[in-house]
Design an enzyme around this catalytic site. Structure first.
Site, PDB file in Angstrom:
ATOM      1  N   VAL A  79      89.156   6.239 115.480  1.00  0.00           N
ATOM      2  CA  VAL A  79      90.599   6.091 115.297  1.00  0.00           C
ATOM      3  C   VAL A  79      91.315   6.588 116.551  1.00  0.00           C
ATOM      4  O   VAL A  79      92.345   6.062 116.935  1.00  0.00           O
ATOM      5  CB  VAL A  79      91.097   6.835 114.034  1.00  0.00           C
ATOM      6  N   GLY A 171     100.702  11.860 109.993  1.00  0.00           N
ATOM      7  CA  GLY A 171     100.272  10.466 109.849  1.00  0.00           C
ATOM      8  C   GLY A 171      99.458  10.372 108.573  1.00  0.00           C
ATOM      9  O   GLY A 171      99.543  11.242 107.696  1.00  0.00           O
ATOM     10  N   ARG A 172      98.640   9.315 108.504  1.00  0.00           N
ATOM     11  CA  ARG A 172      97.808   9.103 107.305  1.00  0.00           C
ATOM     12  C   ARG A 172      96.937  10.313 107.010  1.00  0.00           C
ATOM     13  O   ARG A 172      96.759  10.708 105.860  1.00  0.00           O
ATOM     14  CB  ARG A 172      96.866   7.912 107.551  1.00  0.00           C
ATOM     15  N   ASP A 278      87.166  21.565 114.902  1.00  0.00           N
ATOM     16  CA  ASP A 278      86.120  20.538 114.843  1.00  0.00           C
ATOM     17  C   ASP A 278      86.024  19.830 116.188  1.00  0.00           C
ATOM     18  O   ASP A 278      85.115  19.036 116.418  1.00  0.00           O
ATOM     19  CB  ASP A 278      86.446  19.522 113.739  1.00  0.00           C
ATOM     20  N   HIS A 302      82.442  18.320 116.082  1.00  0.00           N
ATOM     21  CA  HIS A 302      83.150  17.036 115.926  1.00  0.00           C
ATOM     22  C   HIS A 302      82.502  16.159 114.832  1.00  0.00           C
ATOM     23  O   HIS A 302      82.006  15.067 115.121  1.00  0.00           O
ATOM     24  CB  HIS A 302      83.187  16.274 117.263  1.00  0.00           C
ATOM     25  N   SER A 305      84.501  12.872 110.626  1.00  0.00           N
ATOM     26  CA  SER A 305      84.302  11.573 109.960  1.00  0.00           C
ATOM     27  C   SER A 305      82.836  11.340 109.575  1.00  0.00           C
ATOM     28  O   SER A 305      82.468  10.245 109.159  1.00  0.00           O
ATOM     29  CB  SER A 305      84.782  10.441 110.876  1.00  0.00           C
TER      30      SER A 305
END
Ligand SMILES: O=C(O)[C@H](O)CO
Length: 337
Positions: A79, A171-172, A278, A302, A305
């Site tokens: 993203v 944001g989202r 992260d 990291h 996701s």
């Protein structure tokens, strides 16, 4: 006739399947978990029509020049797009004025928002709780003999109930984090951004405040903004000095938004209570980095996701964006240049 594509990393199987099944691309893959060496990348992109990359590949003038004028699509499986030089891509995104038949369409860029929102929000909550309730310290103590007896204030942390949670960059993902934190009885959500974002803010009943107010009022401050020239180093001495001594700082966006020397100082001197990161600069953060010496700093590599479902979904979206771009069709998620 099939398009030539270079894939810069071992992509999760679902995404590769999309490329294989399309029957439209002939792709070469850097089939390992480690980044392709730059020199190899520059060689491999020569003459390709499409590039499917991840966030470790700098897509800049050098790479675009190496690829040559045939490059039509850059599709990143992320993203975040701070690794893409938007300026350079923009220059090359214009249709060639000399080409009347649109043979030379310019570069289009795909990315993977939305599909990772749940995984990132979930991990952010996990990191926040891990930091505020000192879980890493606690397991270490339990394992290494530090656990003497039950003590009244030993390993005490800070709780979410009745707290104010601040979001930098709504944001989202910020909304998804707030939705997950709400059941912990958070008293108030506040946020700041370049401008108020009422549609998103209303979903979580968040109040728009200034950057100073965000720093001063947040018991938990979570960073959700993209890394841009404007947000580079935005979390610095100035911000930390305004935060409460009891507050917890969480960053799952990009390391570049934080001035790490200033963060170290704030954590080491007790200006703030703890930090969960992260993302860092650089990545990986060298094991000798001072932040690793601090008990009140939790550092993850990291992984926000990193769920099987999400990484596969990201790879599918990146593959579909790439194919759509190569066909000259609208992409599911295209970056406006
Ligand atoms: O930008 C992204 O997509 C994340 O940092 C990794 O998923």
């Amino acid at each position: 006739d099939s398009a030539r594509v270079y894939v810069t990393r071992k992509v999760p199987p679902d995404g590769l399947e999309v490329l294989r099944k399309s029957g439209r691309v002939q792709f070469e893959l850097w089939d390992t978990d480690d980044p392709v060496p730059r020199a190899e990348l520059l060689k491999k992109v020569r003459g390709v029509d499409g590039l499917l990359c991840v966030l470790t590949e700098k897509v800049d003038a050098e790479l675009l020049d190496a690829a040559g004028p045939g490059l039509k699509v850059v599709s990143t499986m992320s993203v975040g797009y701070d690794h893409l030089s938007l300026e350079e891509l923009k220059k090359r995104s214009l249709e060639c004025v000399y080409c009347h038949f649109h043979l030379c369409r310019g570069i289009r860029v795909g990315y993977t928002p939305d599909v990772l929102t749940d995984a990132v929000a979930e991990l952010t909550v996990a990191l926040l709780l891990c930091t505020s309730r000192r879980l890493v310290e606690a397991t270490h103590e339990a394992k290494t003999g530090g656990w003497g007896t039950w003590r009244t204030l030993w390993l005490c942390g800070y709780e979410l109930a009745n707290s104010t949670v601040g979001i930098l960059g709504l944001g989202r993902i910020g909304v998804a984090i707030a939705e997950r934190l709400k059941p912990f009885k958070v008293k108030k959500f506040i946020y700041t951004d370049v401008a108020p974002r009422p549609e998103l803010a209303n979903m979580i009943n968040a109040e728009y405040v200034s950057m100073d107010e965000l720093a001063q009022q947040s018991d938990f401050l979570t960073i959700c903004c993209a890394l841009t020239p404007e947000t580079q180093g935005i979390c610095n001495k100035n911000l930390f000095s305004k935060m409460k001594e009891t507050s917890i700082f969480i960053n799952t966006s990009r390391g570049g938004v934080v001035n790490q020397d200033d963060l170290y100082e704030a954590l080491a001197t007790g200006q703030i209570a703890g930090a969960g990161l992260d993302v860092t600069t650089p990545e990986p953060l060298p094991t000798s980095h001072p932040l690793f010496t601090l008990k009140n700093c939790v550092i993850l590599p990291h992984i926000a996701s990193a769920s099987y479902t999400t990484r596969n979904a990201m790879s599918v979206l990146a593959a579909n964006n790439l194919l759509a771009g190569l066909r000259g069709e609208p992409m599911e998620k295209e970056l406006k240049l």
